[in-house]
Design a protein around this motif. Structure first.
Motif, PDB file in Angstrom:
ATOM      1  N   THR A 241       0.865  -1.175   0.000  1.00 49.75           N
ATOM      2  CA  THR A 241       0.000   0.000   0.000  1.00 49.75           C
ATOM      3  C   THR A 241       0.905   1.229   0.000  1.00 49.75           C
ATOM      4  O   THR A 241       2.126   1.101  -0.070  1.00 49.75           O
ATOM      5  CB  THR A 241      -0.883   0.044   1.253  1.00 49.75           C
TER       6      THR A 241
ATOM      7  N   TYR B 242      -5.903   1.672  -6.595  1.00 49.53           N
ATOM      8  CA  TYR B 242      -7.298   1.472  -6.179  1.00 49.53           C
ATOM      9  C   TYR B 242      -8.273   1.787  -7.301  1.00 49.53           C
ATOM     10  O   TYR B 242      -9.451   1.469  -7.201  1.00 49.53           O
ATOM     11  CB  TYR B 242      -7.601   2.382  -4.968  1.00 49.53           C
TER      12      TYR B 242
ATOM     13  N   ILE D 210      -6.866  12.796  -3.422  1.00 55.07           N
ATOM     14  CA  ILE D 210      -5.612  12.065  -3.570  1.00 55.07           C
ATOM     15  C   ILE D 210      -5.827  10.557  -3.711  1.00 55.07           C
ATOM     16  O   ILE D 210      -4.983   9.848  -4.250  1.00 55.07           O
ATOM     17  CB  ILE D 210      -4.663  12.399  -2.396  1.00 55.07           C
ATOM     18  N   SER D 211      -6.974  10.064  -3.267  1.00 54.69           N
ATOM     19  CA  SER D 211      -7.264   8.645  -3.524  1.00 54.69           C
ATOM     20  C   SER D 211      -8.703   8.477  -3.961  1.00 54.69           C
ATOM     21  O   SER D 211      -9.322   7.454  -3.683  1.00 54.69           O
ATOM     22  CB  SER D 211      -6.946   7.791  -2.305  1.00 54.69           C
ATOM     23  N   ILE D 239      -2.515  10.702  -8.078  1.00 54.16           N
ATOM     24  CA  ILE D 239      -3.158   9.915  -7.024  1.00 54.16           C
ATOM     25  C   ILE D 239      -2.082   9.253  -6.170  1.00 54.16           C
ATOM     26  O   ILE D 239      -0.926   9.160  -6.561  1.00 54.16           O
ATOM     27  CB  ILE D 239      -4.110   8.843  -7.606  1.00 54.16           C
ATOM     28  N   ARG D 240      -2.495   8.818  -5.013  1.00 49.87           N
ATOM     29  CA  ARG D 240      -1.541   8.183  -4.100  1.00 49.87           C
ATOM     30  C   ARG D 240      -1.398   6.704  -4.442  1.00 49.87           C
ATOM     31  O   ARG D 240      -2.373   5.973  -4.520  1.00 49.87           O
ATOM     32  CB  ARG D 240      -2.045   8.331  -2.670  1.00 49.87           C
ATOM     33  N   THR D 241      -0.167   6.276  -4.650  1.00 52.71           N
ATOM     34  CA  THR D 241       0.118   4.866  -4.891  1.00 52.71           C
ATOM     35  C   THR D 241       1.309   4.484  -4.011  1.00 52.71           C
ATOM     36  O   THR D 241       1.788   5.305  -3.230  1.00 52.71           O
ATOM     37  CB  THR D 241       0.498   4.621  -6.363  1.00 52.71           C
ATOM     38  N   TYR D 242       1.787   3.273  -4.171  1.00 52.38           N
ATOM     39  CA  TYR D 242       2.942   2.810  -3.395  1.00 52.38           C
ATOM     40  C   TYR D 242       4.254   3.415  -3.912  1.00 52.38           C
ATOM     41  O   TYR D 242       5.282   3.297  -3.242  1.00 52.38           O
ATOM     42  CB  TYR D 242       3.024   1.273  -3.456  1.00 52.38           C
ATOM     43  N   GLU D 243       4.254   3.981  -5.112  1.00 53.54           N
ATOM     44  CA  GLU D 243       5.518   4.456  -5.711  1.00 53.54           C
ATOM     45  C   GLU D 243       5.941   5.770  -5.056  1.00 53.54           C
ATOM     46  O   GLU D 243       5.145   6.704  -4.979  1.00 53.54           O
ATOM     47  CB  GLU D 243       5.329   4.651  -7.217  1.00 53.54           C
ATOM     48  N   THR D 244       7.211   5.849  -4.631  1.00 56.96           N
ATOM     49  CA  THR D 244       7.679   7.055  -3.950  1.00 56.96           C
ATOM     50  C   THR D 244       8.642   7.891  -4.795  1.00 56.96           C
ATOM     51  O   THR D 244       9.134   8.914  -4.336  1.00 56.96           O
ATOM     52  CB  THR D 244       8.384   6.688  -2.632  1.00 56.96           C
ATOM     53  N   ASN D 248       3.183  12.067  -6.240  1.00 57.72           N
ATOM     54  CA  ASN D 248       1.994  11.259  -6.470  1.00 57.72           C
ATOM     55  C   ASN D 248       2.189  10.584  -7.817  1.00 57.72           C
ATOM     56  O   ASN D 248       3.192  10.819  -8.479  1.00 57.72           O
ATOM     57  CB  ASN D 248       0.747  12.150  -6.538  1.00 57.72           C
ATOM     58  N   THR D 249       1.222   9.759  -8.232  1.00 53.57           N
ATOM     59  CA  THR D 249       1.303   9.136  -9.546  1.00 53.57           C
ATOM     60  C   THR D 249       0.272   9.812 -10.438  1.00 53.57           C
ATOM     61  O   THR D 249      -0.932   9.727 -10.180  1.00 53.57           O
ATOM     62  CB  THR D 249       1.030   7.622  -9.442  1.00 53.57           C
TER      63      THR D 249
END
Lengths: 337, 337, 337, 337
Positions: A241, B242, D210-211, D239-244, D248-249
């Protein structure tokens, strides 16, 4: 299967959709609503699951009614699966605990840890001889040498062993030593590997892929079962996540969800989920309270020298204290450890 | 590497951390701040990357300074990698386009599609002979028969072919037919497979895992390169989020991020990312504008009969129109197709 | 704060970075490693947190050492916060249970449910008078009328009430009736609202945003505390992930993580996390085992007629059975309900 | 709406489900398949959307057929919405570019930046006077003073201004100065705020949460439109994903997805999506190629001194170069900037 037709679909398009359904041996049931026409396909939905219905002109969306797995479902088997491994039952009233180092590093250490976890009440020894590592420069495991040490540990302490298989070519060799074959998260959709452990006689512990849905996970179990091996143990180990406070996010709700969807036993790996030893105990307790049939926990006598995952390994003393707590929780929910 | 010490760490703990760093041949540089003590480890950080420093008492957190990959980095190679495949250059000024069906279904159809995509301007033919499918009951590919058809298509239309390899045991055989070996998203961390294609002489198209970070992806490229095969092409194909409006979420920002981190060429697969044919064209255009070195696109003459991924396949006519648009975009950014 | 300098940074760039640090009143500590130069900024890191250091030429990345929140941290307060609400202590040995309908629908029903949950052992009544709904066409709450019913329910059954506030303009009015003000997940970063409940004397139950990191959540608690109101209760209610089998993914590991990071009490809302009534009980039990200080659970006498969230509401009978099980779990971990 | 009945549902349960549908004024259409009975509810599906059908015994799952929004859909309006703001059309052939600093810091700087972006070809000035900041200790904006500077910048350079509104109490005041009201990502589900800007006469730029799913985002647009204000501009901002690797993505596929679902204009904010200035240009170009109707980009004359988001701000010179490139891309797809 329900096919929702686009609002502007022509009669020809609708007729073509109906023909398509009938060509596959199902019946088409048309229902005109106030805003959309929907077509129900009645018959063996499995046939249609591989037909690209959404590629047909006039189709807005396709809604499947049935789950895509069979052998893993309660429809196929109405009793919970209980797997017997060397006298230990996985999926029964007793909660199993698999414990040991992430990787087998040397014989002395392995046997020392095996004795410790046995005396604390563990029922299986875990340890990796083949290690999937993110970096090609990290320790990759002792391979067959490690398996021999595992077998020796089993003989010395009297607990069955669980170890990972990463390559179809190793299955036969690993199966000579191991009691349970583990498929790691990264290989949950390595379908060749799944097919071949499906031909094997050993129980398979199938870890959830790091971003697998519960449905995809059960489809991977189905791959193994379709080969004839119905002894599959599902292992929740955390999903990916956006949260970085833990290595992964342990999805404990997967435990009761799976209990509704499948007869297979479900265990939990809190160590890989949280990635930090001091978060393992609360998550292990929560897993038991949530209804897991077992736990798999990393234990190492000297975590700061561990060749793999030292950060998340419990020392034998902490593991023993945890086992004492787990016994009380298990009792509180009518089970035992 | 920077080690942040817990606020309540004892002098013994700090000394032990310093000793640990020195034991691995690095120097320790202690800096006492107003609220935390931090220890810098100076020397070859790679040595410490596999040491479980967070398992040491007194350590609050560990902050790596360097990237964990080497061969894939600009430090290792200062020029962009350009891979020559049968006269087509991947990573140069010209943007490559790989097109064809998801799966090879039969010879006639394959050759028909190959001719169409060639005439539209594609520079590679794609097609799967070994198909990783979520369901064990879905079409799994024609295997070697399919490879033969691909080879024949290459000979007939004069374009090199790209096809997937799923099992280390198939590499030698597939390499006899294919020009580029594709590693699918589900196998991005099948490390055995990575190692063995690393020993191979064929270029490897490495798809990003469905929830892989860019760093993990580059570590997988590193696995291949560490074996001696430096011809790796990275392929962004959407990540799992998501959002359910698309099959996956195409992470186009990965393209410029990779361009900063690595000299390897980067291509984009819009078809698998979006999962619907009518979203493929805008994402293909966006990928080119973002700086991708190529595209891989699914094309099928009759998507509604396709044995795999019909929903996301373009018909040859739509593909041709797209190619015309892509040429204009490529020109606008100073490249060509 | 650690600043990692780009490998090709010039001396001028490095000098400029150092000057920047000194201009803000901190000391710069330069350390030249084999591959990178790093600069430690020593002094009050908080000052630098709002400086865009990554915008300075030559800076590769910035690694903060300290957490960005203060009042919520153990450094600020060394004892766990225990909040007394009408004789009920939140954060103490006893686990609190807040129960009631999603929305207040009418007086009779509310009082009926309040009596049921009280007799089953709940210690707070929950119920929404102002409802944040995804659709503008859904029931939006009874507003002040609903608050009056809640107050009457409190008087009749003798339990304090928890209810949501969505708009700064309503705070004064809601605070007249409510014992605890709830900030919903969608408003976790409605900073105006946070600031104003921070000026209020009532305890605040702060739900985690649907995709908030634990750090961002604590920063939102910090907003409230910075206004002078230190009575903040954190409530984990599930985060958004790719998994669709549950409404959200309950992140129970947030409980022990928060216990390490903050002195504030932590409760869990299993109802919104799972979204289905038959998954609530296992997750409630797991939450208690994981160390939560309380639960907030939706209970409705007639879920299929509920105006909001009927799918996830327990009937009073199921709630009573759950309370009996929770008591055993609480006892097993040395607490009580 | 389709209701799938559990395999073991009783006749009484099925009758009860049918009665429920009829009680709400719809017709029930029962279809018995080989493995499941399904019930179609025919009539106004919107009525059933707020009924908790999944709480009814015997219901396995509920599949909605229609989208939950109306005013934002193509069914409601068959022409694309074009919004005229001070002579600039948003949603037409010409792509709008909104540019300026993250926060208004002082008058001189704002006017300097406004002149620069105007001369580079921007069509709107952006700048925040009220800033939502994660930390209570960060700069929160100049408030009304900042609005006055924005109004002065508009007068001086002749471009309309876009600025954020965070609190319903500020709407009237902000609307006196601003040409477009921006709702930030964190407030996308601040329903009170949405309702009140819905009563306002100014166009609203609604950022994606963001999500937020695309559906939820359109439901938030629906809130505004239901109040009577149909001038809503959707803004994808990552959007918020696991990628840092990026802040955001950026979900660019949202652009063509929205074009299929709604008549509202869609713009893209690459600055907040990537969070690093040197990734902004490729993503801006990709956004235009993907079909966006506009861009909103952060520009600052001196990013390293910016009070907010300096890391992601372009300098005027880079912005000018980007505009030159964007013109070529726009032309390549038959639009203009």
């Amino acid at each position: 299967m329900i096919i929702v037709v686009k609002p502007n679909a022509t009669t020809e398009e609708i007729d073509h959709i109906i023909k398509k359904i009938k060509d596959h041996g199902l019946q088409a049931h048309v229902s005109k609503g106030t805003e959309r026409t929907i077509i129900g396909a009645i018959g063996d939905e499995a046939i249609l699951q591989s037909v690209p219905l959404e590629a047909i002109p006039g189709v807005e969306k396709v809604l499947p009614i049935l789950k895509p797995f069979k052998l893993a479902s309660w429809e196929f088997r109405r009793e919970p699966t209980i797997i017997d491994v060397g006298g230990q039952q996985i999926g029964g009233k007793k909660i199993v605990v698999m414990a040991g180092p992430c990787a087998v590093e040397n014989k002395t250490l392995l046997i020392e840890i095996a004795k410790e976890v046995k005396s604390a009440g563990a029922t299986f020894i875990r340890g990796g001889a083949f290690k999937p590592r993110t970096s090609p420069y990290a320790f990759q495991g002792l391979e067959e040498e490690g398996l021999k040490y595992l077998a020796e540990a089993r003989d010395r302490v009297g607990l069955p062993i669980v170890t990972e298989v990463m390559d179809p070519r190793d299955i036969a060799m690993i199966a000579k030593y191991a009691d349970v074959l583990q498929i790691g998260a990264r290989n949950m959709q390595n379908f060749r590997l799944l097919k071949e452990v499906g031909l094997c006689k050993k129980p398979v512990l199938l870890k959830r892929g790091i971003s697998a849905t519960i449905k995809e996970w059960l489809m991977s179990a189905e791959y193994i079962m379709a080969g004839g091996n119905h002894d599959v143990i599902l292992c929740e180990r955390g999903i990916r996540t956006y949260e970085t406070a833990t290595r992964n996010t342990l999805d404990l709700s997967a435990v009761p969800v799976l209990k509704q969807m499948t007869h297979l036993p479900v265990i939990v790996d809190p160590s890989h989920a949280v990635g930090k030893w001091d978060l393992v105990a609360p998550m292990a307790k929560a897993a038991v309270a949530a209804g897991a049939d077992g736990l798999i926990i990393e234990v190492h006598s000297n975590p700061e020298e561990a060749l793999c995952d030292g950060e998340q390994s419990l020392k034998p003393r902490s593991f023993k204290l945890l086992m004492d707590e787990l016994r009380l929780i298990a009792k509180a929910i009518g089970r035992e450890i």
